[in-house]
Each structure stands twice: as structure tokens, then as C-alpha cells.
Design an enzyme around this catalytic site. Structure first.
Site, PDB file in Angstrom:
ATOM      1  N   ARG A  59     -14.884 -15.539 -47.633  1.00  6.46           N
ATOM      2  CA  ARG A  59     -14.989 -16.554 -46.590  1.00  6.46           C
ATOM      3  C   ARG A  59     -14.933 -17.945 -47.214  1.00  6.46           C
ATOM      4  O   ARG A  59     -15.419 -18.178 -48.304  1.00  6.46           O
ATOM      5  CB  ARG A  59     -16.302 -16.402 -45.811  1.00  6.46           C
ATOM      6  CG  ARG A  59     -16.307 -15.264 -44.790  1.00  6.46           C
ATOM      7  CD  ARG A  59     -17.627 -15.211 -44.041  1.00  6.46           C
ATOM      8  NE  ARG A  59     -18.728 -14.914 -44.942  1.00  6.46           N
ATOM      9  CZ  ARG A  59     -19.582 -15.799 -45.411  1.00  6.46           C
ATOM     10  NH1 ARG A  59     -19.500 -17.070 -45.033  1.00  6.46           N
ATOM     11  NH2 ARG A  59     -20.531 -15.437 -46.241  1.00  6.46           N
ATOM     12  N   TYR A  65      -8.369 -12.779 -44.463  1.00  9.57           N
ATOM     13  CA  TYR A  65      -9.481 -12.064 -45.081  1.00  9.57           C
ATOM     14  C   TYR A  65     -10.729 -11.965 -44.209  1.00  9.57           C
ATOM     15  O   TYR A  65     -11.213 -12.979 -43.684  1.00  9.57           O
ATOM     16  CB  TYR A  65      -9.862 -12.721 -46.414  1.00  9.57           C
ATOM     17  CG  TYR A  65     -10.792 -11.802 -47.160  1.00  9.57           C
ATOM     18  CD1 TYR A  65     -10.295 -10.658 -47.768  1.00  9.57           C
ATOM     19  CD2 TYR A  65     -12.156 -12.015 -47.142  1.00  9.57           C
ATOM     20  CE1 TYR A  65     -11.146  -9.763 -48.374  1.00  9.57           C
ATOM     21  CE2 TYR A  65     -13.008 -11.120 -47.764  1.00  9.57           C
ATOM     22  CZ  TYR A  65     -12.497  -9.987 -48.372  1.00  9.57           C
ATOM     23  OH  TYR A  65     -13.333  -9.101 -48.955  1.00  9.57           O
ATOM     24  N   GLY A  66     -11.301 -10.801 -44.133  1.00 15.78           N
ATOM     25  CA  GLY A  66     -12.650 -10.524 -43.609  1.00 15.78           C
ATOM     26  C   GLY A  66     -13.135 -11.499 -42.556  1.00 15.78           C
ATOM     27  O   GLY A  66     -12.509 -11.668 -41.503  1.00 15.78           O
ATOM     28  N   LYS A 117     -17.927 -12.314 -37.800  1.00 17.99           N
ATOM     29  CA  LYS A 117     -18.769 -13.495 -37.998  1.00 17.99           C
ATOM     30  C   LYS A 117     -18.501 -14.558 -36.928  1.00 17.99           C
ATOM     31  O   LYS A 117     -19.415 -15.216 -36.435  1.00 17.99           O
ATOM     32  CB  LYS A 117     -18.556 -14.076 -39.405  1.00 17.99           C
ATOM     33  CG  LYS A 117     -19.044 -13.131 -40.535  1.00 17.99           C
ATOM     34  CD  LYS A 117     -20.444 -12.768 -40.313  1.00 17.99           C
ATOM     35  CE  LYS A 117     -21.108 -11.705 -41.150  1.00 17.99           C
ATOM     36  NZ  LYS A 117     -20.890 -11.418 -42.489  1.00 17.99           N
ATOM     37  N   HIS A 162     -27.806 -12.317 -38.445  1.00 20.47           N
ATOM     38  CA  HIS A 162     -27.135 -11.682 -39.592  1.00 20.47           C
ATOM     39  C   HIS A 162     -28.089 -10.649 -40.187  1.00 20.47           C
ATOM     40  O   HIS A 162     -28.698 -10.882 -41.236  1.00 20.47           O
ATOM     41  CB  HIS A 162     -26.792 -12.781 -40.605  1.00 20.47           C
ATOM     42  CG  HIS A 162     -25.869 -12.345 -41.705  1.00 20.47           C
ATOM     43  ND1 HIS A 162     -25.797 -12.997 -42.918  1.00 20.47           N
ATOM     44  CD2 HIS A 162     -24.968 -11.336 -41.787  1.00 20.47           C
ATOM     45  CE1 HIS A 162     -24.899 -12.411 -43.680  1.00 20.47           C
ATOM     46  NE2 HIS A 162     -24.382 -11.406 -43.023  1.00 20.47           N
ATOM     47  N   SER A 219     -25.370 -12.989 -47.400  1.00 18.44           N
ATOM     48  CA  SER A 219     -24.192 -12.209 -47.752  1.00 18.44           C
ATOM     49  C   SER A 219     -24.304 -11.646 -49.175  1.00 18.44           C
ATOM     50  O   SER A 219     -24.696 -12.358 -50.101  1.00 18.44           O
ATOM     51  CB  SER A 219     -22.945 -13.087 -47.638  1.00 18.44           C
ATOM     52  OG  SER A 219     -22.814 -13.539 -46.314  1.00 18.44           O
ATOM     53  N   CYS A 252     -26.400  -9.568 -50.381  1.00 21.89           N
ATOM     54  CA  CYS A 252     -27.775  -9.489 -50.882  1.00 21.89           C
ATOM     55  C   CYS A 252     -28.481  -8.211 -50.453  1.00 21.89           C
ATOM     56  O   CYS A 252     -29.706  -8.134 -50.470  1.00 21.89           O
ATOM     57  CB  CYS A 252     -28.564 -10.716 -50.452  1.00 21.89           C
ATOM     58  SG  CYS A 252     -28.013 -12.208 -51.306  1.00 21.89           S
ATOM     59  N   ASP A 268     -24.946  -5.315 -40.569  1.00 18.45           N
ATOM     60  CA  ASP A 268     -24.620  -6.731 -40.772  1.00 18.45           C
ATOM     61  C   ASP A 268     -25.064  -7.654 -39.638  1.00 18.45           C
ATOM     62  O   ASP A 268     -25.420  -8.795 -39.898  1.00 18.45           O
ATOM     63  CB  ASP A 268     -23.108  -6.879 -40.978  1.00 18.45           C
ATOM     64  CG  ASP A 268     -22.718  -8.179 -41.680  1.00 18.45           C
ATOM     65  OD1 ASP A 268     -23.305  -8.481 -42.737  1.00 18.45           O
ATOM     66  OD2 ASP A 268     -21.857  -8.904 -41.170  1.00 18.45           O
ATOM     67  N   ASN A 299     -15.994  -9.379 -54.608  1.00 20.87           N
ATOM     68  CA  ASN A 299     -16.146  -9.317 -53.147  1.00 20.87           C
ATOM     69  C   ASN A 299     -15.123  -8.370 -52.515  1.00 20.87           C
ATOM     70  O   ASN A 299     -14.797  -8.496 -51.340  1.00 20.87           O
ATOM     71  CB  ASN A 299     -16.016 -10.719 -52.535  1.00 20.87           C
ATOM     72  CG  ASN A 299     -16.412 -10.740 -51.060  1.00 20.87           C
ATOM     73  OD1 ASN A 299     -17.389 -10.112 -50.662  1.00 20.87           O
ATOM     74  ND2 ASN A 299     -15.647 -11.455 -50.240  1.00 20.87           N
ATOM     75  N   SER A 300     -14.632  -7.403 -53.298  1.00 19.95           N
ATOM     76  CA  SER A 300     -13.743  -6.409 -52.686  1.00 19.95           C
ATOM     77  C   SER A 300     -14.552  -5.603 -51.665  1.00 19.95           C
ATOM     78  O   SER A 300     -15.766  -5.438 -51.803  1.00 19.95           O
ATOM     79  CB  SER A 300     -13.134  -5.501 -53.753  1.00 19.95           C
ATOM     80  OG  SER A 300     -14.134  -4.977 -54.600  1.00 19.95           O
ATOM     81  N   ARG A 301     -13.868  -5.082 -50.653  1.00 17.75           N
ATOM     82  CA  ARG A 301     -14.577  -4.522 -49.497  1.00 17.75           C
ATOM     83  C   ARG A 301     -13.993  -3.190 -49.057  1.00 17.75           C
ATOM     84  O   ARG A 301     -12.813  -2.916 -49.244  1.00 17.75           O
ATOM     85  CB  ARG A 301     -14.477  -5.492 -48.315  1.00 17.75           C
ATOM     86  CG  ARG A 301     -15.133  -6.839 -48.546  1.00 17.75           C
ATOM     87  CD  ARG A 301     -16.544  -6.874 -48.062  1.00 17.75           C
ATOM     88  NE  ARG A 301     -17.290  -8.043 -48.516  1.00 17.75           N
ATOM     89  CZ  ARG A 301     -18.501  -8.355 -48.078  1.00 17.75           C
ATOM     90  NH1 ARG A 301     -19.119  -7.586 -47.204  1.00 17.75           N
ATOM     91  NH2 ARG A 301     -19.130  -9.403 -48.553  1.00 17.75           N
ATOM     92  N   ASN A 313     -36.545   1.184 -52.669  1.00 17.99           N
ATOM     93  CA  ASN A 313     -37.063   0.193 -51.715  1.00 17.99           C
ATOM     94  C   ASN A 313     -37.845   0.855 -50.583  1.00 17.99           C
ATOM     95  O   ASN A 313     -38.586   0.198 -49.855  1.00 17.99           O
ATOM     96  CB  ASN A 313     -35.920  -0.653 -51.139  1.00 17.99           C
ATOM     97  CG  ASN A 313     -35.292  -1.542 -52.211  1.00 17.99           C
ATOM     98  OD1 ASN A 313     -35.947  -1.902 -53.188  1.00 17.99           O
ATOM     99  ND2 ASN A 313     -34.018  -1.887 -52.036  1.00 17.99           N
TER     100      ASN A 313
END
Ligand code: GTP
Ligand code: SPV
Ligand code: MN
Length: 613
Positions: free
Chosen positions: A94, A222-223, A231, A251, A273, A275, A302, A397-399, A526
Site C-alpha cells: 500500500r 496491488y492489494g 481497505k 482493522h 498491518s 503485526c 483483518d 509483503n508477498s501475499r 499466545n
């Protein structure tokens, strides 16, 4: 041997194949028709395809995409139904500096957003869109954000010249004729106009017109810049609508924690993002917990939309999306086995490494995957790569784009139009120092302050410097679609609409020791922190009062089976007064930005925190 790949970055020529004009289905109402006609007049495509969301259409578009060089089909045994795509190397994240909130006055954008006057924006982008689809096909994509029939579900229509966008929207949203049915004769739909243009960052703009329920995005494939349901609609436009209509777009991931008795607690969590939302949402509890009967299931990874249910006075939530657009590097059967299973079929991989197998078919690879590095591959830029190249094969940041139905732990309520009741909201950031593993806010107002002052180290999800701490209120800094002053007031005021409110927590999985190593194992482990959080929600766990909030004592977090001592946990929970004073000073940047616009609760909460320290 390194091979030539048919994939080239999205370019004018790669999306130029022209199809016959297809006319709108009978269900399309006159408002949509009129708007699409305007889009056609502006963009001047050679053909138009009304996307219906069918399987046959999907397959046809993949075939077309392979022909056009937009997609590479992956080995059908290893990756059934999966495709590879490489975006332009200048277009892999982004671009927040090219993202604008537009309206008649800058007050709509507030202190944290880029602003463009709406008339200027329409004019400027209108110039770019003018004739941009000559020699290309225009796709008209109807889609629903939210489960079918949900009172909060929203219909959008995206015009695009990218097959990649169509195929991703098909995974990420409820796309196709079903959206025309949901819309009926209504004129309220989000008008999403998109073109990859010539993928030139100098001519790239992602503009939002909240008052017109309109998004114009040019120059990126992109995304978050291009899949406008995500978004742009489900956060920026939706947050604006939510403020007006008394609901919230956030988010956040959405998960259910089932305890051995079968009782489920629904938890939403906002992390910036890259995280940890996707990982947390699909968490596999340690064996000890699953043996006891604990289970975590996913509703979303998300975005959540939340509203106050009038009957119960409680906050309820839905996930408006239908798929996951997840960070690939680091995904493996240890860190996130459920994500790996979700990607096992019908998935699009973007900007990972491409590997040609001996039989001529293709495989993918990424750093920290389950598979050893290939002897040679093509990296995310399409360049020859070997393990000794010294560069990353997959972009950080590949998805992956995977349908949520592939998730083996999808919660049955993920499609429930009435959503689920929220018991806990967790805020978190990526912080190497200072911030403890977990604490609970004293109450809603304090929790909103904690969320509003989240600090997090920047990641590869957005262009720009990585690893610098920035304030990211509610993990929404790049996604609040209006003035942050009004956004924070909205958060504070939501409390008054609820008879009982979720408990609010803050976590940090990323604290490091002096050797630079993570102090907490994270991922599935976690669960130990999550259990304390769930127990707190039900009045079952102890906490001590500290200046930051309620904190577990070292003995309140289960460490059984972990190579972590009580002292290690004390170090993870330690709050160093000097370090925290520096933290409060670094919040000043946000406070100064908001000067004059700061809700008074923010000032009072800060004063109380200082007096507690
Ligand atoms: P967006 O899709 O950009 O919104 O990201 P996200 O918040 O869903 O983040 P994701 O779960 O994809 O995680 C991003 C990165 O953080 C990956 O590289 C993960 O391996 C890493 N990560 C996630 N959870 C943990 C954790 O508990 N501990 C550590 N050390 N790393 C984690
Ligand atoms: C994020 O950056 O928070 C994402 C990826 O979830 S994108 O859809 O590109 O915004
Ligand atoms: Mn995200």
C-alpha cells in the site's frame, strides 16, 4: 536451470485482450446502469464484461489471465486450483502517501489523512481515467461486504481493467449476481472505479469520497490499493458510514475461543498491518490445551464491523470479507498450519518466488516455508535467484489470497448475518522494547486511550521505512476514512450505547531481549495469554493493579511445557518507569498533531496515567 517465465508485471499490454461486449444482467438496477455508462464514457474500454461470480467464468478468466501473462498456473497436484501472480516491482505494498480522503473541506480528512479537494480530485483523476481502458476490457464486479442478508452488509460495484483484481475480489468478497439481488432497486452502493493505468507511481492515486460513497483508484494493481472492497470500502468508507449510523468498522481479526465446557467467547483484536492478526485468528493452541478441550476458531483475519445489539445492549460483530489476503513469508506448518491448509487449493500467490519443476510445471517458494530453498528460482521481481543470491526470493509483503471456506478452523458463525457478541477487544503493536506482554485496561475509556496511543514498528505492508515506531491509533492510522478527532469521539461515545461492554486489553508478542531475540515464543503459545484474557472476561483470573492497567502476576500465566521461567515472564511483564515516561513523551507527536482536536478524555487519561507512574 533458471527458466524464462511467462509472467510479466501488470502492464498495458498484459491486460489488452479484448472480449465482446456483454450486456448487464436483468437484475441490474437503473442507478448501476447509469453509473457504469459514465465509467464506459470516461474509460473508453474496447469491451465490457459483467462479472457473474460463476465457476465457469472464474475458470475462463484464469485461462485468459494465463494467456495474457498475468497468471502462471501452479502444479495441479501440489497446488490444485492455485495461480501465481507477480505485480510490478514498484507496486508491492500500500502507498499511504498516495492515499487521499476527499471532500469539500479538509475537515473531513483531519490531522492524519492526506486531503484532496473533491472537485480537484475528480478533475485530476478524471484526466487519468480518460481513455485509460482503450484496447482493454472493462470488468464490472458486483460484490457484497458482509454475510448475505446481514443488516450491516454493503453492496459495492467495482469497475476495473485487471483480471487479477476480478479473481481476487472473487475470493475476498461475496462476488457476483448475488450482489444485484441484495441491492435490488436501491441506489446506495459504493461506486468503485479502478484502473491499473500504466502502473506509474507518479500517476498513482487512491482517492476516497466518503460523502459520495465513491472510491477512485488509479495506477496500482496491488492489494489494498486495488481490491477496493477491502481497505477502501470496508475500512475507510465504512468507518465514515459507521460514525454516522452508530456502528464501527475496525482493522481487527475476529475469533472464537471455545473452552472445555463448550462455551464460546468471541474476541476481536486490532494489530497494525503485518503485526499478527492472521496468525492470531488461526491460532492452534498447544497440545495440552487441545487435549483439555480448548479450541480456537476463526471468523475473520483483518476487518470487523461492530454494532450495539438493542436487545442485549452488547457489541456484536461480523467479518465483512470472505477470504484472507495474508502475509506469506514466515507461514509454515509450525507458525500457522491453518493458513497453510487454507492456501492448499484455489489460492492466488502474489510476489513470492516462482520455481519451475522438472516436469515443466510450476511451484512457489518463500522464506521460512516448510520446504528447502530451491536450487534456482525467479524472485519476486522475476530475476534469477539462488540460495546464495543474498537477497529475499519472496517479497516481505508477498501475499496469499485464499477463500475463508478453506480454513479448517472456520467458525460456523462466520456466515451468520447476525454476527457474534464480543467479550474482549485486544489492541497490540510490534514493539521490541518497553511494552509488556499483556495488560488489561481499567475500563472502556481507559481502553480507548490505550488503543488510541498504540505504538508499532512499521512493516513492509506499506511502502516507506520499516522498523520505526509510529503511533497507529486502533491500528487504523492509514484506514480511518474521516477526521480522527471524530473517530476517537465515536469510540468514547460507543460506551454510552452499551449496557455491558467488552473488556479491553493490550498485548505485545514482539518484545526482545538484549541479544535481540524475541522473549515470547508467540504464535500458538499466545493461547496462554488468550486464556488469561478470556478468564478475565468471565471473572475467573487474578490480576494486580499497576500504573498501566491490570496485569497478570507471573503465576497467572500458564507456562507448563514452555522453556520459559517465571523470571522470564516477569521480564516480559516488566514496566520500567523511565522507559514508560519516554513512551508517554513519544505519544506527544500524536497529541501535537491533534492539537485543538483532541477529545478531552484523551487528555484526562494521559494525566491519570502520568499520576499513576
Ligand atoms: P496484515 O494482513 O498486513 O493486516 O497483517 P497481519 O496483522 O494479519 O499479520 P500476520 O499475522 O500476517 O503476521 C505478520 C508477521 O508477523 C509474519 O511474518 C508473522 O510470522 C509474524 N508474527 C505473527 N504472529 C507472531 C507472533 O506471535 N510472534 C512473532 N514473533 N511473530 C509473529
Ligand atoms: C494491510 O496492509 O493491513 C493488509 C494488506 O491487510 S492490504 O490489503 O494490501 O492493505
Ligand atoms: Mn490488514
Amino acid at each position: 536451470m533458471v527458466v524464462e517465465t511467462p509472467v510479466k508485471p501488470v502492464s498495458i499490454s498484459s491486460s489488452s485482450s479484448v472480449r465482446a461486449h456483454s450486456s448487464p444482467p436483468a437484475d441490474v438496477n437503473k442507478h448501476v446502469r447509469a453509473w457504469v455508462e459514465e465509467g464506459v464514457a470516461l474509460c473508453k474500454p474496447d469491451g465490457i464484461q459483467w462479472v457473474d461470480g460463476s465457476k465457469a467464468e472464474r475458470e475462463g478468466l484464469f485461462d485468459q489471465g494465463v494467456q495474457d501473462g498475468v497468471f502462471v498456473k501452479l502444479n495441479p497436484q501440489k497446488w490444485p486450483g492455485c495461480y501465481y501472480h507477480r505485480s510490478n516491482s514498484n507496486d508491492v505494498a500500500r502507498t499511504e502517501h498516495l492515499t487521499f480522503i476527499c471532500g469539500p473541506s479538509s475537515d473531513i480528512a483531519g490531522a492524519t489523512n492526506n486531503f484532496m479537494n473533491d472537485k480537484d480530485a475528480y478533475k485530476k483523476l478524471g484526466g487519468l481515467f480518460d481513455g485509460c481502458m482503450r484496447g482493454r476490457t472493462m470488468y464490472v464486479i458486483p460484490f457484497i461486504m458482509g454475510p448475505l442478508g446481514s443488516p450491516l452488509a454493503k453492496v459495492g460495484v467495482q469497475i476495473t481493467d485487471s483480471i487479477y483484481v476480478v479473481q481476487n475480489m472473487g475470493l475476498m468478497t461475496r462476488m457476483g449476481d448475488v450482489a444485484w439481488k441484495q441491492l435490488g432497486d436501491d441506489e446506495e452502493f459504493t461506486k468503485c472505479l479502478h484502473s491499473v493505468g500504466d502502473v506509474n507511481p507518479d500517476r498513482r492515486f487512491v482517492c476516497h469520497f466518503p460523502q459520495d460513497n465513491t472510491i477512485w483508484s488509479f495506477g496500482s494493481g496491488y492489494g489494498g490499493n486495488a481490491l477496493l472492497g477491502k481497505k477502501c470500502l470496508a475500512l475507510r468508507i465504512a468507518s465514515y458510514l459507521g460514525r454516522q449510523q452508530n456502528w464501527m468498522a475496525e482493522h481487527m481479526l475476529l475469533m472464537a475461543v471455545q473452552e472445555p465446557s463448550g462455551k464460546k467467547t468471541y474476541v476481536a483484536a486490532a494489530f497494525p498491518s503485518a503485526c499478527g492478526k492472521t496468525n492470531f485468528a488461526m491460532l492452534v493452541p498447544p497440545k495440552k490445551y487441545t487435549d483439555e478441550g480448548w479450541k480456537v476458531t476463526t471468523l475473520g483475519d483483518d476487518i470487523v464491523w461492530m454494532w450495539v445489539d438493542e436487545a442485549s445492549g452488547r457489541l456484536r460483530a461480523i467479518n465483512p470479507e470472505a477470504g484472507y489476503f495474508g502475509v506469506v513469508p514466515g507461514t509454515n506448518s509450525k507458525s500457522n498450519p491453518n493458513a497453510l491448509k487454507a492456501c492448499a487449493k484455489d489460492t492466488i500467490f502474489t510476489n513470492v518466488a516462482l520455481v519451475k519443476l522438472e516436469d515443466g510445471t510450476y511451484d512457489v517458494w518463500w522464506e521460512d516455508s516448510d520446504w528447502p530453498a530451491p536450487a534456482d528460482a525467479l524472485d519476486w521481481q522475476g530475476k534469477a535467484w539462488t540460495p546464495t543470491s543474498g537477497t529475499k526470493a519472496a517479497h516481505p509483503n508477498s501475499r496469499f489470497t485464499a477463500p475463508m471456506i478453506n480454513n479448517p478452523v472456520l467458525d460456523p458463525a462466520a456466515n451468520d448475518p447476525n454476527g457474534v457478541p464480543i467479550s474482549a477487544i485486544i489492541f497490540g503493536g510490534r514493539r521490541s522494547h518497553t511494552i509488556p506482554l499483556v495488560f488489561q485496561a481499567f475500563n472502556w475509556l481507559h481502553g480507548v486511550y490505550v488503543g488510541a496511543t498504540i505504538g508499532s514498528e512499521t512493516t513492509a505492508a506499506a511502502t516507506g521505512q520499516v522498523g520505526v515506531v509510529r503511533r497507529d491509533p486502533m491500528a487504523m492510522l492509514p484506514f480511518i476514512g474521516y477526521n480522527i478527532r471524530d473517530y476517537l469521539v465515536h469510540w468514547f461515545q460507543m460506551r454510552k450505547k452499551m449496557t455491558d461492554c467488552p473488556r479491553i486489553f493490550h498485548v505485545n508478542w514482539f518484545r526482545k531481549n538484549d541479544q535481540g531475540k524475541f522473549m515470547w515464543p508467540g504464535f500458538g503459545e499466545n493461547m496462554r495469554v488468550l486464556k488469561w484474557i478470556v478468564d478475565r472476561c468471565h471473572g475467573r483470573a487474578y490480576a494486580r493493579e499497576t500504573p498501566l492497567g491490570w496485569m497478570p502476576r507471573a503465576e497467572d500465566i500458564d507456562l507448563d511445557g514452555l522453556n520459559i521461567s517465571r523470571d522470564d515472564l516477569r521480564a516480559l511483564e516488566a514496566v520500567d518507569a523511565e522507559g514508560f515516561k519516554a513512551e508517554i513523551l513519544s505519544q506527544e507527536e500524536l497529541f501535537l498533531k491533534l492539537a485543538g482536536d483532541l477529545p478531552k478524555e484523551m487528555v484526562f487519561q494521559r494525566e491519570l496515567l502520568i499520576s499513576r507512574l
